[in-house]
Scaffold this motif. Structure first.
Motif, short mmCIF file in Angstrom:
data_model
loop_
_atom_site.label_atom_id
_atom_site.label_comp_id
_atom_site.label_asym_id
_atom_site.label_seq_id
_atom_site.Cartn_x
_atom_site.Cartn_y
_atom_site.Cartn_z
N GLY A 89 0.81 -1.20 0.00
CA GLY A 89 0.00 0.00 0.00
C GLY A 89 0.84 1.26 0.00
N GLN A 90 1.93 1.26 0.77
CA GLN A 90 2.82 2.42 0.79
C GLN A 90 3.47 2.63 -0.57
N GLN A 91 3.81 1.54 -1.24
CA GLN A 91 4.40 1.65 -2.57
C GLN A 91 3.40 2.23 -3.56
N ALA A 92 2.13 1.79 -3.44
CA ALA A 92 1.09 2.31 -4.33
C ALA A 92 0.89 3.81 -4.09
N VAL A 93 0.88 4.23 -2.82
CA VAL A 93 0.74 5.65 -2.51
C VAL A 93 1.91 6.45 -3.08
N ASN A 94 3.11 5.94 -2.92
CA ASN A 94 4.29 6.64 -3.45
C ASN A 94 4.22 6.77 -4.96
N ASP A 95 3.79 5.70 -5.64
CA ASP A 95 3.70 5.75 -7.11
C ASP A 95 2.66 6.77 -7.56
N ILE A 96 1.50 6.77 -6.89
CA ILE A 96 0.44 7.71 -7.26
C ILE A 96 0.89 9.14 -6.98
N ALA A 97 1.56 9.35 -5.84
CA ALA A 97 2.05 10.69 -5.51
C ALA A 97 3.01 11.20 -6.58
N GLN A 98 3.88 10.32 -7.06
CA GLN A 98 4.85 10.73 -8.09
C GLN A 98 4.15 11.07 -9.40
N ARG A 99 3.12 10.30 -9.77
CA ARG A 99 2.43 10.55 -11.03
C ARG A 99 1.63 11.86 -11.00
N HIS A 100 1.03 12.18 -9.83
CA HIS A 100 0.15 13.34 -9.77
C HIS A 100 0.82 14.58 -9.18
N GLY A 101 2.05 14.46 -8.75
CA GLY A 101 2.77 15.63 -8.27
C GLY A 101 2.38 16.09 -6.88
N ASN B 105 -9.27 28.02 -9.06
CA ASN B 105 -8.04 27.35 -9.46
C ASN B 105 -8.40 26.07 -10.22
N ASN B 106 -8.74 26.23 -11.49
CA ASN B 106 -9.17 25.08 -12.29
C ASN B 106 -8.05 24.08 -12.52
N TYR B 107 -6.82 24.56 -12.57
CA TYR B 107 -5.69 23.63 -12.75
C TYR B 107 -5.59 22.68 -11.56
N LEU B 108 -5.70 23.21 -10.33
CA LEU B 108 -5.64 22.36 -9.15
C LEU B 108 -6.86 21.45 -9.10
N LYS B 109 -8.03 21.94 -9.52
CA LYS B 109 -9.22 21.10 -9.55
C LYS B 109 -9.01 19.87 -10.42
N GLY B 110 -8.40 20.09 -11.59
CA GLY B 110 -8.15 18.97 -12.49
C GLY B 110 -7.19 17.96 -11.88
N ARG B 111 -6.15 18.44 -11.20
CA ARG B 111 -5.20 17.52 -10.57
C ARG B 111 -5.86 16.71 -9.45
N VAL B 112 -6.66 17.41 -8.62
CA VAL B 112 -7.32 16.73 -7.51
C VAL B 112 -8.33 15.72 -8.03
N ASP B 113 -9.06 16.08 -9.09
CA ASP B 113 -10.03 15.15 -9.67
C ASP B 113 -9.34 13.90 -10.21
N GLY B 114 -8.22 14.09 -10.88
CA GLY B 114 -7.48 12.92 -11.38
C GLY B 114 -6.97 12.04 -10.25
N LEU B 115 -6.47 12.67 -9.18
CA LEU B 115 -6.00 11.90 -8.03
C LEU B 115 -7.14 11.11 -7.39
N CYS B 116 -8.28 11.77 -7.16
CA CYS B 116 -9.40 11.10 -6.50
C CYS B 116 -9.95 9.97 -7.37
N THR B 117 -9.99 10.18 -8.67
CA THR B 117 -10.49 9.14 -9.56
C THR B 117 -9.60 7.90 -9.51
N GLU B 118 -8.29 8.11 -9.50
CA GLU B 118 -7.39 6.95 -9.43
C GLU B 118 -7.50 6.26 -8.08
#
Length: 297
Positions: A8-20, A67-80
């Protein structure tokens, strides 16, 4: 949130790296998505501009509204994260989820205190995480159903600010988990329709029913951590104190009547004798009254 497993920690780290985002921010959002049954999240983290809400299907609200740019990033993170949670056993709960409101902060507008049926999302994680558990297995008797087992299945559940609740409409019970303790309340005749937390952290929890807004603290407590609450202490009354009667000082006692003067007594005898001579008093009456007057000398 439970302790992440190595996978689980590895999955969190990978997702964090992909979404910044940082792993801490991703782990925080993961907990919010799990609390939202995989289909919504109420979150509060500096990297997401503070508090906000996300719902699968396009609805997202941030404190930084433009802040539509941040909205898009948060939406992508939550969807994944939603897709990731959908592949995890025991993380998606059946039943409805009721959102909560945080006093003084916007937490969902028209969606507040409404019910959402958890869809659990669709699809899988892009990296193909699989069925490996995100979390360290919980101790026996704990897990997704954190409330006492005799309560059965909850009608609705929710969580915010380290406070979790589960409502059981059929048995008229409400379970609240906070500070490492689980308290079960009797909901009496309330038909609960939603919950709200009045402060940002550790605030009192209220709910709406046919009687309006009601504080949870006003409900009778059934159990705390599976044990009946201690009985309230009985009042202790002091034994009555005996107060002896107070004797009236001699100065306050009524004075004894003064003895009659001798002249008055003899004058009274003479009057009695005159009445006896006239036959008004009998011999017996005259003798008795005379003896009485002479006793006063």
């Amino acid at each position: 949130m439970r302790q992440l497993s190595p996978a689980g920690q590895q999955a969190v780290n990978d997702i964090a790296q992909r979404h910044g985002f940082s792993p801490d921010a991703v782990a925080s959002m993961l907990g919010s998505v799990i609390d939202g049954n995989g289909s919504m999240a109420q979150f509060n983290h500096p990297e997401f501009a503070g508090s906000g809400q996300w719902m699968r299907g396009g609805m997202i609200m941030l404190s930084d509204m433009f802040n539509n740019y941040l909205k898009g990033r948060v939406d992508g993170l939550c969807t994944e994260l939603s897709n990731l949670v959908a592949n995890q056993p025991d993380l998606i709960r059946t039943g409805s989820f009721q959102s909560q409101s945080q006093g003084g902060q916007y937490q969902g507008g028209p969606y507040q205190n409404s019910q959402y049926q958890g869809s659990g999302g669709s699809g899988g994680m892009e990296a193909g995480f699989g069925a490996a558990s995100l979390f360290v297995p919980p101790p026996p008797g704990q897990g997704a159903n954190w409330w006492p087992a005799d309560l059965g299945f909850a009608s609705s559940t929710g969580a915010q600010n380290d406070v979790r609740y589960a409502y059981f409409a059929d048995s008229r019970r409400l379970a609240i988990a906070t500070g490492g303790h689980v308290t079960v309340y009797d909901t009496l005749d309330h038909n609960i329709g939603g919950f709200s937390q009045q402060q940002s952290y550790g605030g009192s929890l209220s709910f709406t029913s046919q009687y309006g807004l009601v504080d949870v603290a006003g409900l009778p407590v059934v159990s705390i951590d599976g044990q009946a609450p201690p009985a309230p202490p009985q009042p202790v009354y002091a034994p009555p104190v005996y107060v002896p009667p107070v004797s009236m000082p001699p100065a306050f006692e009524s004075p004894a009547p003064a003895p009659a003067a001798e002249g008055d007594i003899f004058a009274a005898i003479e009057k009695l004798a005159a009445l006896h001579a006239k036959g008004i008093l009998t011999d017996q009456e005259f003798g008795a009254k005379k003896a009485e007057l002479l006793s006063r000398l």
